[in-house]
Design a protein around this motif. Structure first.
Motif, PDB file in Angstrom:
ATOM      1  N   CYS A 212       0.601  -1.043  -0.086  1.00  6.74           N
ATOM      2  CA  CYS A 212      -0.170  -0.052  -0.147  1.00  6.74           C
ATOM      3  C   CYS A 212       0.516   1.117   0.063  1.00  6.74           C
TER       4      CYS A 212
ATOM      5  N   CYS B 281       1.163   2.489   4.107  1.00  2.44           N
ATOM      6  CA  CYS B 281       1.158   2.856   4.749  1.00  2.44           C
ATOM      7  C   CYS B 281       2.343   1.431   4.546  1.00  2.44           C
TER       8      CYS B 281
ATOM      9  N   CYS C 153      -5.156   0.523   0.798  1.00  7.06           N
ATOM     10  CA  CYS C 153      -5.485  -0.740   1.072  1.00  7.06           C
ATOM     11  C   CYS C 153      -6.628   0.117   1.961  1.00  7.06           C
TER      12      CYS C 153
ATOM     13  N   CYS D 192      -6.348   1.937   5.119  1.00  5.94           N
ATOM     14  CA  CYS D 192      -5.912   3.870   4.683  1.00  5.94           C
ATOM     15  C   CYS D 192      -6.560   4.232   4.272  1.00  5.94           C
TER      16      CYS D 192
HETATM   17 ZN    ZN Z   1      -2.560   1.119   3.849  1.00  5.51          ZN
END
Ligand code: ZN
Ligand code: AMP
Ligand code: FES
Length: 314
Positions: A285, A288, A297, A300
């Motif tokens: 992602c 993150c 993701c 997030c």
């Molecule tokens: Zn993420």
């Protein structure tokens, strides 16, 4: 009624095995089922570092106790969801168990506070992103379980899902023929890619009733009340249906879920290609770094919506 293994008085009848056990034979039976699950699915060894997700309920506390009794190196993670009284009560139970049972065995308790890390309790987060509380909660828990396991170098992540949970989930997936979920319904999911922890469910051979009896007889103090949010209403219906079938015909739940696992095992090459398919679709992602098949993701994306909602309300 007498225990089927010794002359003691039986404390629990188990129609699905056509037997009844006293306190110590039941304890031995439950621990043995956990041990068999671990061995059969090569879940982990005594060398591995294990992280158990503990909610304060009977399943996860019982599981943590059994893993420690069996000599495994098991720490635990509690996710404090910030649901007022319920979360306070759960945390109290988890902390007391850690202090009285786990820490003396050399284990550690980790706590993730949703209010501090995600900026609000589950209820408020769900309102901000206009999603049902339970699915918001599921996204956060899954994400944090995996993140903590990977960042702290645990070899495997363990949850307390039992036979009732797994049979109910299987029923839901079969009723809607959700094949992509069916392929991931085994009690052991490998760490398919870097950044995804191995996940296992060592209680899949035991029913809720057997685990509750074990917890009470072994003085494991757990939260009895359920989460006050409408907790996966559909799952409760599936569990109820399966319980009715079980009382008419003992052994139904086990035959349903274990039968599914046997068929899965025979079709192993297909499920391997499934984890290969996962590997090619997954990438880190950009926000993150955790693996995802989407651009950003789910976690997030959700946290992005939370900050947008907070900004627009100020
Ligand atoms: Zn993420
Ligand atoms: P549930 O979906 O509530 O039946 O929970 C299934 C499993 O997830 C439990 O047995 C625990 O292993 C884990 N779990 C659920 N809630 C939490 C929590 N708040 N903190 C840590 N683990 C949890
Ligand atoms: Fe997640 Fe209740 S446990 S909303």
């Amino acid at each position: 009624m007498r225990c089927r293994k010794c002359p003691q008085r039986a404390v629990l009848q188990m129609p699905r095995h056509n037997t009844a056990f006293c306190r110590s034979c039941l304890t031995e039976f439950v621990r043995n089922q956990v041990y068999r699950a671990i061995k059969k699915h090569k879940m982990f060894t005594t060398q591995d570092r294990i992280l158990v997700a503990v909610s304060g309920g009977k399943d996860s506390l019982t599981l943590w106790e059994i893993l420690l009794k069996l000599g495994y190196r098991a720490d635990a993670l509690y996710v404090d969801l910030g649901i007022e009284r319920y979360s306070e009560l759960s945390r109290e139970k988890v902390e007391r168990f850690a202090k009285e049972v786990a820490i003396p065995c050399g284990a550690k308790l980790l706590v993730h506070h949703v209010k501090e890390q995600e900026g609000a309790g589950i209820r408020e987060l769900a309102t901000l992103v206009h999603r049902p509380t339970c699915s918001t909660c599921g996204t956060i828990k899954r994400y944090q379980f995996n993140r903590v396991a990977v960042e702290r170098d645990y070899d495997v992540m363990v949850t307390g899902h039992n036979l009732d949970d797994e049979a109910a989930r299987l029923l839901g997936n079969v009723l809607r023929w959700q094949e992509e979920y069916l392929q991931k319904q085994g009690p052991s999911l490998p760490a398919s890619v870097e950044g995804f922890a191995k996940k296992v469910k060592p209680l899949y051979r035991l029913t809720e009733r057997e685990i509750a009896a074990y917890a009470v007889l072994n003085r494991i103090d757990y939260v009895v009340e359920e989460c006050p949010m409408a907790k996966g209403a559909k799952m409760l219906v599936y569990k109820d249906v399966l319980n009715r079938l079980e009382s008419e015909s003992p052994g139904t739940k086990q035959a349903f879920y274990w039968g599914f696992l046997e068929r899965e095992e025979k079709a192993r090459p297909t499920s391997l290609s499934m984890s290969e398919a996962d590997q090619s679709a997954l990438h880190p992602c950009p926000t993150c770094g955790q693996p995802t098949t989407a651009n950003v993701c789910t976690y997030c994306k959700m946290m992005g919506r939370v900050s947008e909602a907070k900004t627009s309300s100020t």
